[in-house]
Design an enzyme around this catalytic site. Structure first.
Site, PDB file in Angstrom:
ATOM      1  N   GLU A   1       0.538  -1.102   0.092  1.00 38.51           N
ATOM      2  CA  GLU A   1      -0.126   0.362  -0.176  1.00 38.51           C
ATOM      3  C   GLU A   1       0.898   0.932  -0.115  1.00 38.51           C
ATOM      4  O   GLU A   1       1.167   1.856   0.805  1.00 38.51           O
ATOM      5  CB  GLU A   1      -1.277   0.125   1.045  1.00 38.51           C
ATOM      6  CG  GLU A   1      -2.099  -1.178   1.280  1.00 38.51           C
ATOM      7  CD  GLU A   1      -2.506  -1.726   2.332  1.00 38.51           C
ATOM      8  OE1 GLU A   1      -2.967  -0.437   3.174  1.00 38.51           O
ATOM      9  OE2 GLU A   1      -3.519  -1.862   2.238  1.00 38.51           O
TER      10      GLU A   1
ATOM     11  N   GLU B   1      -5.411  -8.283   0.922  1.00 39.78           N
ATOM     12  CA  GLU B   1      -6.068  -8.598   2.081  1.00 39.78           C
ATOM     13  C   GLU B   1      -7.175  -7.942   2.008  1.00 39.78           C
ATOM     14  O   GLU B   1      -8.067  -7.494   1.067  1.00 39.78           O
ATOM     15  CB  GLU B   1      -5.425  -7.024   2.375  1.00 39.78           C
ATOM     16  CG  GLU B   1      -4.373  -6.638   3.090  1.00 39.78           C
ATOM     17  CD  GLU B   1      -3.572  -6.082   4.326  1.00 39.78           C
ATOM     18  OE1 GLU B   1      -4.319  -4.873   4.228  1.00 39.78           O
ATOM     19  OE2 GLU B   1      -2.507  -5.456   4.219  1.00 39.78           O
TER      20      GLU B   1
HETATM   21  O1  IFM Z   1      -3.919  -2.586   9.271  1.00 41.58           O
HETATM   22  C1  IFM Z   1      -4.035  -2.515   8.031  1.00 41.58           C
HETATM   23  C2  IFM Z   1      -2.642  -3.059   7.421  1.00 41.58           C
HETATM   24  O2  IFM Z   1      -2.082  -3.259   7.454  1.00 41.58           O
HETATM   25  C3  IFM Z   1      -2.971  -2.471   6.089  1.00 41.58           C
HETATM   26  N1  IFM Z   1      -4.583  -2.593   4.955  1.00 41.58           N
HETATM   27  C4  IFM Z   1      -5.674  -2.115   5.937  1.00 41.58           C
HETATM   28  C5  IFM Z   1      -5.038  -2.767   7.110  1.00 41.58           C
HETATM   29  C6  IFM Z   1      -7.096  -2.583   7.859  1.00 41.58           C
HETATM   30  O3  IFM Z   1      -6.847  -0.871   8.142  1.00 41.58           O
END
Ligand code: IFM
Length: 445
Positions: free
Chosen positions: A170, A353
């Protein structure tokens, strides 16, 4: 107990579709004394940065409890585990390698592989060594080169025991939240900072990809990006334009350079002094071929015009919200994946994710987290729908394996499918973990 299910005949029920769980180093490891400080240590120590005034010093004590955690991961029946490496645990300030730190990840990787679990490594999940920040951090081009050296050390040590390497997690969050809005470490504020940091992060990705290609030609190498599907608040042309700009600024700013070697048109609407400095050849370095793109999706973003030719985000509305206040919109997940597929010549994708925070309670040894099960159910179906529409998606990782340090919100938000009692460090499988496990065990073919 509610279940997670997919339509019969779904490609996601085939054994070659990879299911996993994900975490990141700073969020779970603890053991601050065995690594050099990172920007999140510094940020947490400043007043009013973290909602509950906590930090990553102890977190889930994963460095101490990793063997037990590997047993727990294996017990879920997952095919893969996505973890990140703490840069400051494996590299010393003088550029030498911390062999003990590397050994931690070598042992972890070996233990996972011994259980038949594929290892997905992310090299950078936001924990930049503080000494590099002291030299300008991601505003300094040299950080991109330091990252490539770090990628070299890790990939030489772990080699192809790692199934997949992602360079960055990210970059939007690192650049925009960390250097433009200042709500994440290192807490810098300014559009010029954010744009320059984004460019150097992408450059770091490209430089590291060259190293990875050489060191681990048979591992799958790529990057993980987050997306919030862009919607227009109304049908007015101003708001439609605003949504396009928001989409370009927050989403395509990261993927378009990777796949097409250019920044989106919205760049032209930024004042000249906020535009990043791009050295000759940078865009070619950034646009290396990727074996995969990881997609992180949680929610959508609704935009309206700010009345001055720019966009602003409308706060989430409706009642279907997670504990983060994020709207639950599985249809936006399908829309995102299909639109990316239509817009770009994409490599295979993994959902690296997806998940949700809810207000969980441990009662009589159980955590009944039906809303999270519903979230996984609807979002897995949204992925399935995208696959049916032709999108090449090879796997899905639930965020997160266990409750952990949720950045500026500290430990107040729980994303895990495993509940962590931070006082005792006891882990308890939530009902969502049991439902996820049941789905994985029920795969037929
Ligand atoms: O916890 C975070 C993660 O580190 C990166 N993506 C989003 C998740 C939730 O906010």
């Amino acid at each position: 107990m509610p279940t997670i299910s997919l339509p019969d005949e779904s490609a996601m029920l085939r054994r070659d579709f990879i299911y996993g769980v994900a975490t990141s180093s700073f969020q779970i490891e603890g053991a601050i004394d065995t690594r050099i400080p990172c920007i999140w240590d510094t940020f947490c120590a400043q007043p009013n940065t973290i909602a509950d005034n906590t930090n990553g010093d102890v977190a889930c004590e994963h460095v101490k409890l990793w063997q037990q955690d590997v047993e727990m991961i294996a017990g879920l029946g997952v095919d893969a585990y996505r973890l990140s490496i703490a840069w400051g645990r494996v590299m010393n300030e003088d550029g030498s390698v911390n062999t003990q730190g590397l050994a931690f990840y070598q042992n972890l990787t070996a233990a996972l592989n011994a259980k038949g679990i594929k290892v997905f490594v992310t090299l950078y999940h936001w924990d930049l060594p503080q000494y590099l920040e002291d030299q300008g951090g991601w505003l300094n081009r040299d950080t991109a080169h330091a990252f490539a050296q770090y990628a070299d050390a890790v990939s030489k040590a772990l080699g192809e025991d790692v199934y997949s390497y992602a360079t960055l997690n990210e970059p939007f969050c690192s650049a925009y939240l960390g250097y433009e809005e200042g709500i994440h470490a290192p807490g810098k504020v300014g559009q010029a900072y954010g744009r320059q940091a984004a460019h150097h992060l992408l450059l770091a990705h490209g430089l590291a990809m060259k190293v990875l290609r050489k060191n681990v030609p048979n591992s799958m190498c790529g990057i993980v990006l987050n997306f919030s599907t862009a919607y227009s608040a109304t049908d007015s042309q101003e708001d439609i334009d605003a949504a396009r700009m928001g989409d370009e600024y927050h989403n395509h700013w990261y993927i378009q350079p990777l796949l097409e070697g250019t920044y989106p048109n919205v760049m032209a609407q930024i004042s000249a002094d906020a535009q990043p400095h791009i050295a000759q050849g940078d865009m070619d370095i950034i646009a290396q071929k990727n074996d995969f793109i990881g997609v992180n999706y949680y929610t959508r973003a609704v935009y309206k015009s700010d009345g001055q030719g720019w966009f602003e985000q409308v706060p989430p509305y409706g009642e279907d919200l997670t504990a983060m206040g994020w709207e639950i919109v599985p249809l936006a997940f399908t829309k995102l994946l299909v639109e990316l597929h239509e817009r770009y010549d994409l490599p295979p994708m993994y959902i690296t994710e997806n998940g949700a925070a809810f207000d969980d309670h441990l009662v009589d040894g159980e955590v009944v987290d039906k809303p999270r099960i519903d979230y996984f159910n609807s979002h897995l179906r949204a992925v399935n729908s995208a696959i049916e529409q032709g999108v090449d998606i090879r796997g899905y990782f639930a965020w997160s394996l266990m409750d952990n340090f949720e950045w500026a919100l500290g430990y107040s938000k729980r994303f895990g499918i495993v509940y962590v009692d931070y006082a005792s460090q006891k882990r308890t499988l939530k009902h969502s973990a049991l439902a996820y496990k049941a789905l994985l065990n029920n795969r037929l073919y």
